[in-house]
Design a protein around this motif. Sequence first.
Motif, PDB file in Angstrom:
ATOM      1  N   LEU A 185       0.821  -1.214   0.000  1.00  0.00           N
ATOM      2  CA  LEU A 185       0.000   0.000   0.000  1.00  0.00           C
ATOM      3  C   LEU A 185       0.854   1.263   0.000  1.00  0.00           C
ATOM      4  CD1 LEU A 185      -2.922  -0.925   2.403  1.00  0.00           C
ATOM      5  CD2 LEU A 185      -3.023  -0.547  -0.052  1.00  0.00           C
ATOM      6  N   VAL A 186       1.934   1.251   0.762  1.00  0.00           N
ATOM      7  CA  VAL A 186       2.836   2.410   0.784  1.00  0.00           C
ATOM      8  C   VAL A 186       3.465   2.615  -0.584  1.00  0.00           C
ATOM      9  CG1 VAL A 186       5.038   3.232   1.707  1.00  0.00           C
ATOM     10  CG2 VAL A 186       3.291   2.362   3.247  1.00  0.00           C
ATOM     11  N   LEU A 187       3.898   1.516  -1.197  1.00  0.00           N
ATOM     12  CA  LEU A 187       4.492   1.649  -2.531  1.00  0.00           C
ATOM     13  C   LEU A 187       3.462   2.098  -3.562  1.00  0.00           C
ATOM     14  CD1 LEU A 187       6.843  -1.456  -2.665  1.00  0.00           C
ATOM     15  CD2 LEU A 187       7.475   0.931  -2.427  1.00  0.00           C
ATOM     16  N   LEU A 188       2.255   1.569  -3.446  1.00  0.00           N
ATOM     17  CA  LEU A 188       1.212   1.932  -4.399  1.00  0.00           C
ATOM     18  C   LEU A 188       0.817   3.386  -4.258  1.00  0.00           C
ATOM     19  CD1 LEU A 188      -0.794   0.863  -6.540  1.00  0.00           C
ATOM     20  CD2 LEU A 188      -2.374   0.461  -4.673  1.00  0.00           C
ATOM     21  N   LEU A 189       0.573   3.817  -3.035  1.00  0.00           N
ATOM     22  CA  LEU A 189       0.117   5.191  -2.823  1.00  0.00           C
ATOM     23  C   LEU A 189       1.263   6.194  -2.818  1.00  0.00           C
ATOM     24  CD1 LEU A 189      -2.582   4.537  -0.096  1.00  0.00           C
ATOM     25  CD2 LEU A 189      -2.920   4.903  -2.533  1.00  0.00           C
ATOM     26  N   GLY A 190       2.446   5.764  -2.424  1.00  0.00           N
ATOM     27  CA  GLY A 190       3.573   6.691  -2.342  1.00  0.00           C
ATOM     28  C   GLY A 190       4.345   6.834  -3.634  1.00  0.00           C
ATOM     29  N   VAL A 191       4.321   5.802  -4.466  1.00  0.00           N
ATOM     30  CA  VAL A 191       5.067   5.847  -5.727  1.00  0.00           C
ATOM     31  C   VAL A 191       4.109   5.781  -6.915  1.00  0.00           C
ATOM     32  CG1 VAL A 191       6.802   4.667  -7.127  1.00  0.00           C
ATOM     33  CG2 VAL A 191       7.099   4.791  -4.670  1.00  0.00           C
ATOM     34  N   GLY A 192       3.175   4.854  -6.872  1.00  0.00           N
ATOM     35  CA  GLY A 192       2.303   4.633  -8.023  1.00  0.00           C
ATOM     36  C   GLY A 192       1.337   5.773  -8.272  1.00  0.00           C
ATOM     37  N   LEU A 193       0.731   6.293  -7.219  1.00  0.00           N
ATOM     38  CA  LEU A 193      -0.239   7.370  -7.385  1.00  0.00           C
ATOM     39  C   LEU A 193       0.393   8.652  -7.932  1.00  0.00           C
ATOM     40  CD1 LEU A 193      -3.218   8.035  -7.048  1.00  0.00           C
ATOM     41  CD2 LEU A 193      -2.715   8.797  -4.736  1.00  0.00           C
ATOM     42  N   PRO A 194       1.536   9.105  -7.413  1.00  0.00           N
ATOM     43  CA  PRO A 194       2.159  10.285  -8.027  1.00  0.00           C
ATOM     44  C   PRO A 194       2.553  10.055  -9.492  1.00  0.00           C
ATOM     45  CG  PRO A 194       3.065   9.952  -5.853  1.00  0.00           C
ATOM     46  CD  PRO A 194       2.217   8.756  -6.152  1.00  0.00           C
TER      47      PRO A 194
END
Length: 155
Positions: free
Chosen positions: A75-84
């Motif tokens: 979730l951290v990787l998805l929201l912290g890297v993927g979303l931006p």
Amino acid sequence: MKTLFKTLLILGLVMVLASLALGIAAIGLLGDLPGVHLNINGEEVLWHSLDLGEALGAGLGLVIAIGALCLVLPLVLLLGVGLPLLLMLAVLALGAAAVLGLGAVLGSPLLVVGVIIWLLVRDRRPRRAAIPPQAAPMAPSAPSANGPAEPSMST
């Protein structure tokens, strides 16, 4: 594509099992060394002298920690890297659409002139479709000398 996915899945499972085996081996080896001490809240923990309750508690703690890592880290990787990255790509796509739209509006007079020139220059004769050679007609089959067979009632 299916074989690639299966291969990667099998390799991932082998890596997980190998790291699990290496971790257990490292804990067993480090627990036996005289200079290595594990202190939790000021108390020394000896791996070989854990009671059943302590071992179950440690195992439960490890399961909770691994579960949290398996849930929180993606979730951290998805929201912290993927979303931006997704937002940046959306902004770039919007900018490209605006540039292409502006180019279509500015280039429309040239497109109209191009269509008119194409209509004037093109060949107006209708194209003849290629006619496939027809198959030779089949000769009718010769009638049978006996005529059509009639049903017979024989016993």
